[in-house]
Structures are given as structure tokens and as C-alpha cells.
Design a protein around this motif. Sequence first.
Motif, short mmCIF file in Angstrom:
data_model
loop_
_atom_site.label_atom_id
_atom_site.label_comp_id
_atom_site.label_asym_id
_atom_site.label_seq_id
_atom_site.Cartn_x
_atom_site.Cartn_y
_atom_site.Cartn_z
N CYS A 6 0.83 -1.20 0.00
CA CYS A 6 0.00 0.00 0.00
C CYS A 6 0.87 1.26 0.00
CB CYS A 6 -0.91 0.02 1.23
SG CYS A 6 -2.11 -1.33 1.27
N LEU A 7 0.52 2.21 -0.88
CA LEU A 7 1.23 3.49 -0.97
C LEU A 7 0.23 4.63 -1.00
CD1 LEU A 7 2.72 1.35 -3.18
CD2 LEU A 7 4.29 3.28 -3.35
N ILE A 8 0.64 5.80 -0.48
CA ILE A 8 -0.06 7.04 -0.75
C ILE A 8 0.88 7.91 -1.57
CG2 ILE A 8 -1.54 6.90 1.28
CD1 ILE A 8 0.25 8.93 2.67
N VAL A 9 0.36 8.59 -2.59
CA VAL A 9 1.23 9.29 -3.54
C VAL A 9 0.61 10.62 -3.96
CG1 VAL A 9 2.19 7.15 -4.47
CG2 VAL A 9 0.17 8.14 -5.53
N LYS A 10 1.48 11.51 -4.41
CA LYS A 10 1.07 12.73 -5.10
C LYS A 10 2.23 13.21 -5.96
CE LYS A 10 -0.64 17.45 -4.58
NZ LYS A 10 -1.04 18.54 -3.64
N ASN A 11 2.03 13.28 -7.26
CA ASN A 11 3.04 13.75 -8.21
C ASN A 11 4.37 13.02 -8.03
OD1 ASN A 11 1.21 15.61 -9.26
ND2 ASN A 11 1.84 17.22 -7.83
N VAL A 31 -1.89 -1.41 -3.88
CA VAL A 31 -2.88 -0.36 -3.68
C VAL A 31 -2.16 0.98 -3.71
CG1 VAL A 31 -4.54 0.67 -2.08
CG2 VAL A 31 -4.38 -1.83 -2.29
N VAL A 32 -2.59 1.87 -4.61
CA VAL A 32 -2.03 3.22 -4.70
C VAL A 32 -3.15 4.22 -4.44
CG1 VAL A 32 -0.97 4.93 -6.20
CG2 VAL A 32 -0.17 2.57 -6.27
N ALA A 64 -4.56 9.43 5.55
CA ALA A 64 -4.39 8.87 4.21
C ALA A 64 -3.91 7.42 4.27
CB ALA A 64 -3.40 9.71 3.41
N ARG A 65 -2.98 7.12 5.16
CA ARG A 65 -2.50 5.73 5.29
C ARG A 65 -3.66 4.81 5.69
NH1 ARG A 65 2.38 5.31 2.80
NH2 ARG A 65 3.86 6.82 3.63
N LEU A 78 2.37 -4.47 3.49
CA LEU A 78 3.65 -3.78 3.47
C LEU A 78 3.38 -2.37 2.97
CD1 LEU A 78 6.85 -3.81 3.52
CD2 LEU A 78 6.71 -4.37 1.08
N TRP A 79 3.76 -1.36 3.76
CA TRP A 79 3.53 0.02 3.30
C TRP A 79 4.84 0.71 2.95
CZ3 TRP A 79 4.93 4.47 6.22
CH2 TRP A 79 5.31 4.23 7.54
N LEU A 80 4.77 1.45 1.85
CA LEU A 80 5.95 2.11 1.29
C LEU A 80 5.60 3.53 0.86
CD1 LEU A 80 7.27 -0.67 -1.13
CD2 LEU A 80 8.31 -0.02 1.03
N ASP A 81 6.66 4.32 0.60
CA ASP A 81 6.53 5.59 -0.11
C ASP A 81 7.12 5.41 -1.50
OD1 ASP A 81 5.30 7.16 1.86
OD2 ASP A 81 7.21 7.52 2.87
N ALA A 82 6.76 6.31 -2.41
CA ALA A 82 7.22 6.18 -3.80
C ALA A 82 8.73 6.30 -3.93
CB ALA A 82 6.53 7.23 -4.66
#
Length: 449
Positions: A6-11, A31-32, A64-65, A78-82
Amino acid sequence: MKLSVCLIVKNEERFLADCLSSVKDVADQIVVLDTGSEDRTREIARKFNAEVHTTAWQDDFSAARNESIQYAKGDWILWLDADERLVLHENSDIKKLLTKEDKPIAYNVQIHNILPDGDNYKISHAHRLFRNGQSIRFSGRIHEQIAPSVSRLGGEERQCNLVIRHLGYALEGDDRERKNKRNRKLLEKMVREAPQNAYAHYTLAQHYGVTGEPKKAARHYERALGLNQFSNRMTASLLNVMAENYLTLGETEKARKRCLQSIRMVPHQSGGYYLLYRIEAQKGNWPEAEKRLLELKRHNAAIRGKEQRIATDIHLSDDFIERLFIPVFFYQNKYEEVCQSFAGLAEEIRSDNGLLALYSESCLKLGRWEQAARALQKLYSGDPQTKYLKALAVAYIKQQKFREAINTYERISALEPEDGDAIRRLAGLYGKIGQMEKSFYLLQKMKST
């Protein structure tokens, strides 16, 4: 057992493809959650068969997470950043960790925060892999965590050998400015909302430190320490960053005090010893700096590949440590040791002008004229100062390479026509090779000026 990433993203079009590529072979679901991208982020995510969802940004990473993990169907998350990549190697089979569990479980994963030089990194840990379906949730407006939730639920923390590479510390220019601006707003808000939260003060202090406000940072670090809410591992890390901040302020005794406290609390580390070296080097206490470097070299080797006992540490390459010895030896007049350390460095590091200058001068002191000449030629090509040409001419003379010395002094004279010493030496050199008329002409020229 299945894994959801799972990720949260922006640009994040610059980073996202490499991140998703690092997990595509182990993830059963990706999951994005996009919080407002205006670039190709969503398009890139779909190329990796990710489920793309959108939400409005609420100035709250935990919110958001928590929304992102609602879409997770796997048994584990598993949670990550871009700007992160999961590092997979033969000893890190993530699938073996995905066991059937009936209670909240969170694995502590090692994070390698890559520094701007691209070679060294700071080591930290975070609970990145956890059991789904056990009501685990994130907390914290920024620098969000699941550890408080796991603790409240009576869950279990486990260690593993997974590694995540984080590139965010190496951001530059506009990317760094945007991230700092966003983080400051959220961190200051978090401290206002939770003034008795040591972690809130700690993370705000870190932000002030990296954005060039060490006095503000010092106040919040001291507040975090005074609240006494951290484990020994975390407190030792806090003491080290406090020491680094005091070093920035030029308060070396306060820096030394905090370092020694950290090392007494957790002797098995690199960060504290590196800071003690920096303190002594900043003071010009070179014998003590050498002693601290030897300690650092020993401890840095000892923690490599072993369990880390401090919450946030630093890993330094062997070449990085070896290059630190060169000024330490040089300013103690240990010229032979300078040459030995320099010879052991990788070629690209030996091209550093600062190191080349110390090495070339050491060669001159030792009478190693040929090595000095080679180093000075390379040094001048990267930093064209006439002082290096003058030293090069001396090295040629010592080798009785008079024509090379003449050519070098001619260059010096062209660059600095008023340099009488260069003309005098040229006259002497022309005399040595039998060109008496030219020698006499230069002597007359000196007299007329």
C-alpha cells in the motif's frame, strides 16, 4: 498467505516506477491511493496493475495511510513511499514472514536512508510489514507510525532482515524545498496539538536542523529529552542528533557530553563515534581525532550485517572513513601515513582536490618528487591555481627535469608577469641547460623592473 503493498502518492512520476518494480514479484495486490497528482503518477501505477484510488488531502498522513489500507485484501500489508525500494536478496524471502497469525504482528524493517553522496546512508527502523485484519491503524499527522496501535492492541513486534532503500534524504532543489515547506506546516501543527508528545518535538527539531535553524532545533530536542518517553535505543539516537546539532552551533562541549551519554547507553553503534571524531577535528585536536577514527572504524565494521542496537545509526563506507584519516595524519606531520591511506582509496576518491593537495604536499615533504609531480599535474587540471604550478616546477627541478621546469615557469610567468621569483628561476634554469643568452636576457629584464 497473500501480501498487499500500500502506498499514498502525489506527483510521484519520478520515483514510482522503480518503487513498484521492486515489489511487483512479491505483491499479490498493489494499492495506490492518490491525493491529487497532476502528473503521470496514476498512469504509471496502472502499468503495474495497481488498484488506483483517490482521496482529498487533509494535511494528515495517518488519515491517508488508514484509508489506503482499507482497500488491502491480503493477509499482510507492506507500506511504502514512492521514493523507497524494497531490497530483495537471497536471505530476505518476504514470503516466509507471511505466517498465519491470530494476533496483531508488526515486523521491524531496516531503512537505508541514502545520503546526498549516494554512497553512505543512515540506518533507521520502522514497522512496515504487519498483519491485516487485526485493527492496526496509523497515528501521527506526519511521520506516522503503527507502533502505538500495535502496543494498545497487545500485539507483538518482530525483527526481520528486510531492507528498504529510501532516497528522500538525497532530494535537491525544488523537490527538497516543496517537501520541507509541507513538512514544517504539519510538524508545527502536530506540536501545537500534542505539546507533551516527545516524538512530536523530536521530529520538529529534526526538521529545523535540516532547514538550517539549529537554535530552534536545540529547544525542541531538549524538550523531547526532558519528557523522557523513549526507549534506550531511541534515546541514544536522540542524544546523537542533539550532539550533531550542538556541533553545528559550535558548542563542542555540549556536543561531546551528549555523544558520551549516547555511547554509555548503547556502546554498539557508529554514529556516536563518528560525531566524537567530528568534534575533535573541528577543534583541531588531531591526536584525539585519530583515536576516535580508529574507534569508528572498529565499530562500523562490527555492526555491518548484524543487528542494530540503536534506533537510528549511520553506515559509512570503508573509503569514506579512510579518507578522513588523511587530514588527521597530515596535520600531525605523519606524511608516510597520508601516502599509505591515499594509495588505498578508490580512483574516483583520489581525484578529490582537497585530498590531492594534502597528498601532493606530503610527497614533497618526503622527497617523492615523481609522485608529487603526478599529483600536482592532476590537481592543477581540476583547480588551476599557480601555487600548484610553482610546486610542480620545484618537483621537476628536484628530478633534474629542467626543460619541464622551464615550461612550467614560462606558464607561471605568463599568468603572473610581475612574479620576479619565476623570472629569476627561469634565468637559472636556462643557464643550467647552456642557454646563456636567454639567461642573461632574463637577468637584465629583472634589473630593469
